[in-house]
Design an enzyme around this catalytic site. Sequence first.
Site, PDB file in Angstrom:
ATOM      1  N   LYS A 156       0.835  -1.194   0.000  1.00  0.00           N
ATOM      2  CA  LYS A 156       0.000   0.000   0.000  1.00  0.00           C
ATOM      3  C   LYS A 156       0.874   1.249   0.000  1.00  0.00           C
ATOM      4  O   LYS A 156       1.982   1.243   0.544  1.00  0.00           O
ATOM      5  CB  LYS A 156      -0.872   0.037   1.264  1.00  0.00           C
ATOM      6  CG  LYS A 156      -1.943  -1.021   1.370  1.00  0.00           C
ATOM      7  CD  LYS A 156      -2.693  -0.870   2.680  1.00  0.00           C
ATOM      8  CE  LYS A 156      -3.738  -1.950   2.875  1.00  0.00           C
ATOM      9  NZ  LYS A 156      -4.899  -1.757   2.010  1.00  0.00           N
ATOM     10  N   ARG A 192     -10.093 -11.697   2.415  1.00  0.00           N
ATOM     11  CA  ARG A 192     -10.972 -12.756   1.918  1.00  0.00           C
ATOM     12  C   ARG A 192     -10.243 -14.099   1.886  1.00  0.00           C
ATOM     13  O   ARG A 192     -10.886 -15.156   1.953  1.00  0.00           O
ATOM     14  CB  ARG A 192     -11.498 -12.384   0.533  1.00  0.00           C
ATOM     15  CG  ARG A 192     -10.446 -12.342  -0.566  1.00  0.00           C
ATOM     16  CD  ARG A 192     -10.891 -11.589  -1.793  1.00  0.00           C
ATOM     17  NE  ARG A 192     -11.003 -10.149  -1.556  1.00  0.00           N
ATOM     18  CZ  ARG A 192     -11.371  -9.255  -2.454  1.00  0.00           C
ATOM     19  NH1 ARG A 192     -11.658  -9.648  -3.678  1.00  0.00           N
ATOM     20  NH2 ARG A 192     -11.441  -7.983  -2.156  1.00  0.00           N
TER      21      ARG A 192
END
Length: 455
Positions: free
Chosen positions: A236, A310
């Site tokens: 990020k 996920r």
Amino acid sequence: MSEITGFTADTAAALPLYVLDREQFAAWKDGQPAATQAWLASQGFTAGAFTTALLPGADGLAGAVIGVGDRADAYSYSHAPHALPEGSVWQLASELPAAELALLQLGWGLGSYRFDRYRKRHRAPARLVAEPTGEVADLIAASLRVRDWVNTPTEDMGPQQLEDAARTLADAHGAQVEAITGDELLKQNFPAIHAVGRASHRAPRLVVLRWGKDTDPALVLVGKGVCFDTGGLDIKPADGMRNMKKDMGGAAHALALAGLVMARGLPVRLTLLVPAVENAIGPDAFRPGEVIATRKGLSVEIDNTDAEGRVILCDALTFASEQKPDLVLDFATLTGAARIALGPDLPALFSNDDNVAQQWLQAGDATRDPVWRMPLWRPYLRYLSSGIADLANAGSRMAGSVTAALYLERFLEDGQRWAHLDVYAWNDGERPGRPAGGEALALRSAWAMLKQRYS
């Protein structure tokens, strides 16, 4: 963790507090002395939402009025503890209906909170003569736990500390906890959780809490516990990484809801699952393009290592479904797409069961703790296609929160009743009763939904 503050049993120094909306205020004002009416008029005070007026007396402060908007919203009262003078004590000038009194106490408890683990408070909250008990006290405590856990930096809230939090709850309520840690995840067939967390110096784990009677309906709560998310090798940027201590916000919600279920004695057989990892960068970090195994037996191509939540949830949801429960609920700070669609205050609800979804929506309306249902539009599974594996963990930028939910659904057994909440768990700025930082969103409505469903 933070204790409930803002309340006292000592009435010696208590001043009268009037809790009024605009309509009530107009009638109340007409019955006040001329000097008081002039004082309020000089300030333009009309008891609008989130407003406060101090009432002067011959010897100083004689009382106060707090203005409220929606009287069915606990946050309508939450500005008072920090709007009224520091340390002051207040007693209701007139009785409120029981339901409204409970909301006042709930809002007061939420509004009194400040995260003070690393520095002293700038000021103490005003205190209300009251003693929250029962469900009100449990709701305040659960919400404050979420705030504390999310606000705590990762150095003090890593996978081990999430396990410790589960054990503390278990000890308080007679539950059992086990943790499947490190390479034991591979031995017990949780390879996706291991893949995401293996690069960290702190071992990944699956925390499993069990409570309740075997004869009661089974409920499984699952919470995403990414204690810090660098994005992995798909790192990020700095501004995107700054608040990633909050990426365990789903775990915080699931833990707090489990605490409510146990504290209130809901007649369910509860299982809480928290896959707890750090998505770190290191020599053993999982890579874009890898194909990883999952507990379900589906192979997953890693399109993006920053779609790691996920990946850990898929093993946990498979395990949840194996319990053959009546209902599985998962909570996750899963996608930026949900925030783009709905903003920070509305968690995105996905469910494969219309009744469950409708119950949660209705509970959200009733508690003023809303959710917004989003579609499980299954044609969008095409965005998760892979040329070399059963599916990819990410793909197109289209419908990001929908495809994330669809990914999760693939790991449940056919017919398993399930709801997924994509939650922000954070306040970007200060608002009445909502200090900047960690926040419990849809926790109270989730509890109301479960209480209606199982009581």
